[in-house]
Motif scaffolding. Structure first.
Motif, PDB file in Angstrom:
ATOM      1  N   SER A 778      15.000  31.763 -16.284  1.00  0.00           N
ATOM      2  CA  SER A 778      14.437  33.067 -16.648  1.00  0.00           C
ATOM      3  C   SER A 778      15.537  33.876 -17.308  1.00  0.00           C
ATOM      4  CB  SER A 778      13.958  33.815 -15.394  1.00  0.00           C
ATOM      5  OG  SER A 778      12.858  33.142 -14.833  1.00  0.00           O
ATOM      6  N   GLU A 817       5.802  31.433 -20.486  1.00  0.00           N
ATOM      7  CA  GLU A 817       5.452  32.862 -20.413  1.00  0.00           C
ATOM      8  C   GLU A 817       6.451  33.623 -19.536  1.00  0.00           C
ATOM      9  OE1 GLU A 817       4.222  31.110 -16.802  1.00  0.00           O
ATOM     10  OE2 GLU A 817       3.797  30.449 -18.854  1.00  0.00           O
ATOM     11  N   GLY A 818       6.463  34.968 -19.720  1.00  0.00           N
ATOM     12  CA  GLY A 818       7.247  35.857 -18.837  1.00  0.00           C
ATOM     13  C   GLY A 818       8.750  35.683 -18.961  1.00  0.00           C
ATOM     14  N   ARG A 820      10.476  33.017 -19.596  1.00  0.00           N
ATOM     15  CA  ARG A 820      11.001  31.756 -19.033  1.00  0.00           C
ATOM     16  C   ARG A 820      11.096  30.707 -20.141  1.00  0.00           C
ATOM     17  NH1 ARG A 820       8.026  29.123 -15.468  1.00  0.00           N
ATOM     18  NH2 ARG A 820       9.771  28.236 -14.310  1.00  0.00           N
TER      19      ARG A 820
END
Length: 862
Positions: A778, A817-818, A820
């Motif tokens: 991340s 997504e997000g 990552r």
């Protein structure tokens, strides 16, 4: 009666002898034997009396004598020949212009140091740091490297040392008259002295004039605060080297760093010399040069502090010389605040930003202290220690600045010091070698392995030359011992024994250096009875010549000198061991060539480099040393001896006892027998084999020309490249890099390694198998272009700590997504045995010197 004013009356030379002025003012004479011989020939007695100082010599010759000399046609021809030779030396292309053709090489390098040891005539040095700086400038001159040196002109230099009757060191500070030194004052076009000035707290100003010492092709700018425009306390800023209170030393360092940059600007303006791209900070004393260069960019180019710091850092090299925290300049933050805060704050240079550069804001640091070495590291693109072992010690010492990395990855490299051959090789030895070997044969070392039939030197010739150098040393030591006893109050009638001090045929060991406790001046006295037996052995005696100054505030060092002097005063040994006061370049130039063996026994690993033994090696002497500094990497079993160390013994007294016993044993069983083992012609063949091997293998390595080439290729040129990228006309690169660093630091808390998978790790793993690693990370507000994801893999110990490892970058394979991402890479296993790996994320950008630059790293967890 005291004079109310003093000034120097300069000699006016007859027209035919005018070039003598030029020859005297260019310090190349200090390493150019024909020029020194010319000056000596003008009046040999007077030359001795003025201690080989050409400026003092010319100032002392009568008008009548000068007129006589001007009539001497052979002399006038020699003056003209040497003047032309100097002109050629100053103008012809050399290595830097001809052989080093990297397009990124700098137009100029500014080299800052608190001390310079160039010649005994200019006593602006206390020890190894200064001699190294002097040798750096001389070798840069020989190679044609466009360096400008920057330092301070100390009114009394370092102290002169003598001894009291009971053996204590006594210091005096004779004042130097710059008008009688080989210096010229930098002047404005209208003839007035060119000056720099800087603000002091309380609305006061510190002014300094700038003296120019011409070191061959290299100008050395020396700032001098002893001028009428200053009040008394400002005049005293440059009174003496490393003197006075913390406040006094801080003012010296402010003048060196801030005033030094202003002096470089002044010199460039007055001479049209190129503006340096690279600023080399030799030890932390000159660290404030970075603050001044930041101020220039903030005031002149409108950069923010952070962008200016990136531009300045891009062009800065920092060399650390100390392996002990006590050797670093450290000041109270309250004292720094006096000079950079409140009414003294510079526009756009907030106090907290200056404090952050030198803050010990790490585990184990002292938050109330400002550390000049840490400031040097934080403000430099590249940093180095001065020997391989010292680089390793420095990486350990400063590891806390890079907490996310292994100690081996700390970005401090090593360039091993060297010494300037023409300064330190005895002229008689040089003449013998030059008569037989080509410069290439000497430079590569191979000439010393040639037999007489192949055009080389015979063992007998080399041995006779070594004997001649030893005899010179014994004569000089006798003169100095006698003078020392007269200074100590002895009457000439009780000094007849000094005529027989030392013996030109006895194995002669030298030990000379500054006297901090870790250099262990008195280790040789650990067992006085055994040591005395070695000195007075009827068959195979040894004799030792010792010299060295202790800083006046170092009570332990001063005590060690007294202990050694009292031992040497004893009638039973005084003909075999002597202490020579006032160790300086002039003494070293006889001492080092004349020793058979150079002894060095510091407490390992506290010797950064220790170049004195290199000067001996160039003259065919052998080293007997603890494996520390440069000797640790270049001892090969045939160029001298390594004194075994009792590493791991905690009790200092016990460690000293063990290492002294090892030293006595080597002297008794190996060194002395080999020296006295002679063949029918009286030549110690085995000894001469070691001498030849030393000249052939160490000779080329220990040269400062090798060292300066290393700096040019490995540090100056890459730094000039980054300086042009970040400190060019627009500074867009510096602005962008500063913004990027701030963004990365602000978002780093959101970076983590979520999960790691490995394919190819079967039940049995063989050499040659490939493992494929996928890391899911991340990055929060950062993107994959801001980081590098790495596998760190290699050998592991019983507790799964990586001991030897390599780093492999992974490549981006998926955007999830997000914030990552997935990164992948494969690694082939090359080594058998226990293997382990981990994954980490580090910041990455084209304009950082290495991924360690920000000190940030996030690793995978079990």
């Amino acid at each position: 009666m005291r004079a109310i004013r003093r000034f120097t009356v300069r000699t006016v030379l007859p027209e035919a002898l005018k070039p003598l002025d030029t020859l005297a003012l260019n310090l190349r004479w200090s390493w150019h034997t024909p020029t020194r011989d010319l000056f000596a020939s003008l009046d040999p007695e007077l030359w001795k009396k003025v201690h080989g100082d050409p400026v003092a010599l010319l100032g002392s010759l009568s008008r009548k004598r000068l007129e006589q000399l001007a009539e001497d046609r052979a002399l006038v021809a020699e003056v003209r020949r040497l003047d032309e030779d100097l002109r050629r030396y100053l103008s012809e292309p050399r290595w830097y212009q001809n052989d080093f053709d990297d397009a990124d090489k700098p137009d100029a390098v500014a080299y800052f140091s608190a001390e310079y040891g160039i010649t005994a005539v200019l006593p602006q040095y206390s020890g190894g740091l200064g001699i190294l700086a002097g040798d750096h400038l001389k070798s840069a001159s020989d190679l044609g490297v466009p360096i400008v040196g920057v330092g301070l002109l100390y009114g009394a230099g370092y102290f002169k040392q003598s001894l009291t009757r009971d053996g204590w060191q006594h210091e005096t500070y004779p004042l130097l008259d710059p008008d009688n030194l080989p210096l010229t004052l930098l002047r404005e076009a209208d003839g007035t002295a060119a000056k720099v000035s800087l603000a002091l707290p309380g609305g006061r100003t510190l002014h300094a004039q700038v003296w120019l010492a011409q070191v061959g092709r290299v100008p050395l700018l020396l700032l001098d605060s002893n001028i009428a425009e200053n009040d008394d306390s400002a005049r005293r800023v440059t009174d003496r080297l490393y003197g006075g209170s913390a406040d006094h030393r801080l003012r010296q360092e402010l003048l060196l760093g801030i005033g030094g940059v202003r002096a470089v600007r002044l010199y460039t303006r007055l001479t049209g010399a190129p503006t340096p791209q690279v600023y080399h900070c030799n030890e932390g004393h000159a660290g404030f040069l970075s603050v001044e260069r930041i101020r220039e960019l903030v005031a002149g180019q409108g950069l923010s502090f952070d962008a200016a710091l990136e531009a300045v850092k891009a062009g800065t090299v920092f060399t650390t010389h100390t392996p002990v925290p006590a050797g670093i300049s450290r000041y109270g933050t309250d004292l720094i605040a006096e000079y950079f805060g409140g009414g003294a704050e510079m526009d756009g240079i907030p106090l907290e930003k200056v404090l952050a550069l030198g803050a010990e804001d790490f585990e184990g640091g002292n938050p109330a202290v400002y550390n000049m070495a840490i400031m040097g590291l934080r403000a430099a693109k590249r940093a180095n220690g001065v020997a391989q072992l010292h680089g390793k010690v420095s990486r350990g010492m400063f590891h806390q600045l890079w907490p996310g990395f292994d100690v081996s990855e700390v970005p401090i490299t090593s360039i091993t010091n060297g010494v300037h051959g023409p300064t330190w090789v005895d002229p008689a030895f040089a003449e013998m070698v030059d008569g037989r070997l080509t410069p290439e044969q000497v430079e590569l070392g191979e000439g010393f392995l040639l037999t007489p039939e192949e055009g080389g030197l015979s063992d007998g010739e080399l041995w006779r030359m070594r004997g001649r150098l030893r005899s010179n040393l014994v004569s000089e030591a006798r003169r100095r011992v006698r003078k020392s006893w007269v200074d100590r109050g002895a009457s000439p009638a009780e000094l007849s024994w000094t005529d027989d001090v030392l013996d030109p045929d006895v194995l002669t060991i030298g030990f000379a250096r500054r006297v901090p406790t870790y250099k262990r001046l008195t280790l040789m006295l650990s067992d006085p009875e055994r040591f005395t037996r070695l000195l007075t052995d009827p068959e195979r005696p040894i004799q030792i010549i010792v010299a060295g100054k202790s800083h006046p505030d170092d009570e332990q060092g001063v005590g060690l000198i007294q202990k050694l002097v009292q031992f040497a005063d004893d009638a039973g040994v005084r003909e075999r061991i002597v202490f020579l006061p006032n160790y300086d370049i002039a003494m070293a130039q006889t001492l080092m060539p004349g020793c058979d063996v150079w002894l060095n026994n510091p407490l390992r690993p506290l010797e950064a480099s220790g170049t004195s033994g290199m000067k001996c090696a160039l003259n065919g002497a052998l080293n007997l040393s603890i494996l520390d500094g440069w000797w640790d990497e270049w001892y090969d079993g045939r160029n001298g001896w390594a004194i075994p160390t009792a590493d791991g013994v905690e009790d200092p007294a016990e460690r000293d006892r063990l290492e002294a016993a090892a030293l006595y044993e080597l002297l008794e069983d190996t060194v002395a027998p080999r020296f006295y083992d002679r063949d029918a012609e009286g030549v110690p063949r085995h000894w001469m084999e070691m001498v030849r091997h030393t000249l052939a293998t160490l000779g080329p390595k220990v040269q400062a020309t090798r060292m300066v080439r290393d700096y040019v290729e490995r540090l100056y040129t890459p730094v000039a490249r980054s300086a042009r990228a970040l400190d060019g006309a627009t500074h867009d690169g510096a602005r962008e890099l500063a913004d990027w660093k701030n963004r990365v630091r602000g978002a780093w808390h959101g970076v983590r390694v979520d999960h790691v998978e490995a394919d190819g790790v079967a039940d049995v793993v063989n050499v040659g198998d490939r493992i494929e690693v996928t890391a899911y990370v991340s990055l929060g507000e950062l993107g994959p272009q801001d980081v590098q994801v790495q596998v760190v893999g290699g050998r592991v110990d019983d507790e799964d700590h990586l001991t030897e490892f390599r780093v492999f970058p992974l490549t981006l394979s998926q955007t999830l997504e997000g914030g990552r991402y997935a990164f992948v890479g494969a690694h082939e296993l090359e080594l058998a045995g226990p293997f382990g790996y981990t994954v980490r994320v580090v910041p990455n950008h084209d304009d950082i010197a290495a991924v360690t630059e920000l000190g940030l790293a996030v690793g995978a967890h079990h």
